[in-house]
Motif scaffolding. Structure first.
Motif, PDB file in Angstrom:
ATOM      1  N   CYS A 240       0.850  -1.196   0.000  1.00 14.99           N
ATOM      2  CA  CYS A 240       0.000   0.000   0.000  1.00 14.99           C
ATOM      3  C   CYS A 240       0.886   1.247   0.000  1.00 14.99           C
ATOM      4  O   CYS A 240       1.897   1.311   0.697  1.00 14.99           O
ATOM      5  CB  CYS A 240      -0.885  -0.032   1.251  1.00 14.99           C
ATOM      6  N   CYS A 243       0.367   2.779   3.957  1.00 13.38           N
ATOM      7  CA  CYS A 243       0.800   2.068   5.163  1.00 13.38           C
ATOM      8  C   CYS A 243       1.824   0.961   4.876  1.00 13.38           C
ATOM      9  O   CYS A 243       2.339   0.344   5.799  1.00 13.38           O
ATOM     10  CB  CYS A 243      -0.406   1.483   5.891  1.00 13.38           C
ATOM     11  N   CYS A 280      -6.211  -1.309  -0.312  1.00 14.38           N
ATOM     12  CA  CYS A 280      -5.561  -1.770   0.922  1.00 14.38           C
ATOM     13  C   CYS A 280      -6.595  -2.172   1.960  1.00 14.38           C
ATOM     14  O   CYS A 280      -7.486  -1.392   2.314  1.00 14.38           O
ATOM     15  CB  CYS A 280      -4.684  -0.652   1.488  1.00 14.38           C
ATOM     16  N   CYS A 283      -5.966   0.022   5.396  1.00 20.29           N
ATOM     17  CA  CYS A 283      -6.450   1.404   5.366  1.00 20.29           C
ATOM     18  C   CYS A 283      -7.951   1.445   5.067  1.00 20.29           C
ATOM     19  O   CYS A 283      -8.651   2.362   5.440  1.00 20.29           O
ATOM     20  CB  CYS A 283      -5.746   2.211   4.270  1.00 20.29           C
TER      21      CYS A 283
HETATM   22 ZN   LIG Z   1      -2.726   0.859   3.561  1.00 20.50          ZN
END
Ligand SMILES: [Zn+2]
Ligand SMILES: [Zn+2]
Length: 285
Positions: A240, A243, A280, A283
């Motif tokens: 991602c 993150c 993701c 997230c």
């Molecule tokens: Zn993420």
């Protein structure tokens, strides 16, 4: 591609439906093969899109069988054949997916090389209609008459197998009427004709597949020198962009050999190294 191992060698392409026009040029220019076309073998007996004959094996088995029929008939060690399939789109309603597979069977070296692509660029569709019903929407959507249609009784009857390759608008009404009359439910089935020579959209997908196929046959394994080096799998887990946790998107491409176990991992060929946040699950749970 100069002085490829197959340069000047004879190969037989088995096709009833005119696919040679897009497959032969790719194999001649990328691999140097001297491709002969066998259009005499009735490949429809291995399966048809209109389901009079159901394919017995999967796409790969059927394509290999087709290639071998041409090899036997032409007394040739190298055979090529193609096979396609159509299915509803897994996510988007009313869309379809066209998968095309090409196989290269080389009995002299004992290798089988395959290439496959999937495309959403297809007119694959069908409707059940009563005689007199408006079909103009269906015909527009399926790009008739540049793309042919097939008319048959909705409930199959042995006396009328179905009319294929129809591109004449004035013939459609009478055919639909005739088919509906013999069907027990008094309706006719109007389908897109998916045979390559009656379907330019499909031919374009086969052409694209043939280019990738040619490049793959021309690529050799750096370990054992077998032809057919190319992508055999993918590794998921593209990080991602926010993150850095792994997503389900493709992270790297795995290249492999058709003969030995040699494999290499490479970055995605499109250069993408991170996943957008929407993909993701950390997230965006
Ligand atoms: Zn993420
Ligand atoms: Zn190898």
């Amino acid at each position: 591609m100069n002085s490829h191992r197959y340069s000047g060698l004879r190969a037989v392409l088995t096709t009833m439906h005119g696919k040679g026009s897009v497959i032969v040029p790719a194999l001649q220019s990328l691999v140097g093969l001297a491709v002969e076309i066998n259009s005499e073998i009735d490949t429809d007996r291995l399966g048809t899109f209109t389901n009079e004959i159901t394919r017995k094996g999967d796409m790969l088995e059927t394509a290999i069988e087709k290639a071998r029929l041409g090899m036997a008939a032409g007394q040739c060690k190298i055979g090529i054949a193609s096979e396609g399939s159509f299915s509803p789109h897994p996510v988007v309603p009313f869309l379809a997916i066209n998968r095309e597979l090409l196989v290269f069977v080389d009995d002299a070296s004992g290798v089988i090389i395959k290439e496959m692509i999937a495309s959403e660029d297809t007119n694959f569709s069908s409707i059940v209609i009563k005689p007199g019903e408006d079909i103009s929407g269906f015909l527009d959507r399926t790009q008739f008459p540049s793309h042919a249609v097939v008319v048959s009784p909705n409930q199959p009857v042995i006396t009328i197998p179905g009319f294929k390759g129809i591109v004449d608008r004035s013939a459609l009404g009478p055919l639909l009427h005739q088919c509906a009359c013999v069907s027990t439910d008094r309706t006719a089935l109007l389908q897109t004709d998916m045979r390559a020579n009656f379907n330019p959209s499909r031919m374009k997908v086969i052409q694209h597949c043939a280019q990738k196929f040619g490049h793959r046959i021309a690529s050799v394994c750096s370990n054992c020198a077998a032809p057919g080096w190319g992508i055999v799998d993918v590794e998921r887990g593209l990080p991602c962009s926010v993150c850095c946790n792994p997503s389900n998107l493709v992270k790297s491409e795995i290249f492999g050999c058709v003969r030995c176990d040699f494999r290499t991992h490479a970055e995605r060929s499109d250069g993408i190294t991170t996943a957008e946040q929407i993909y993701c699950s950390y997230c965006n749970p």
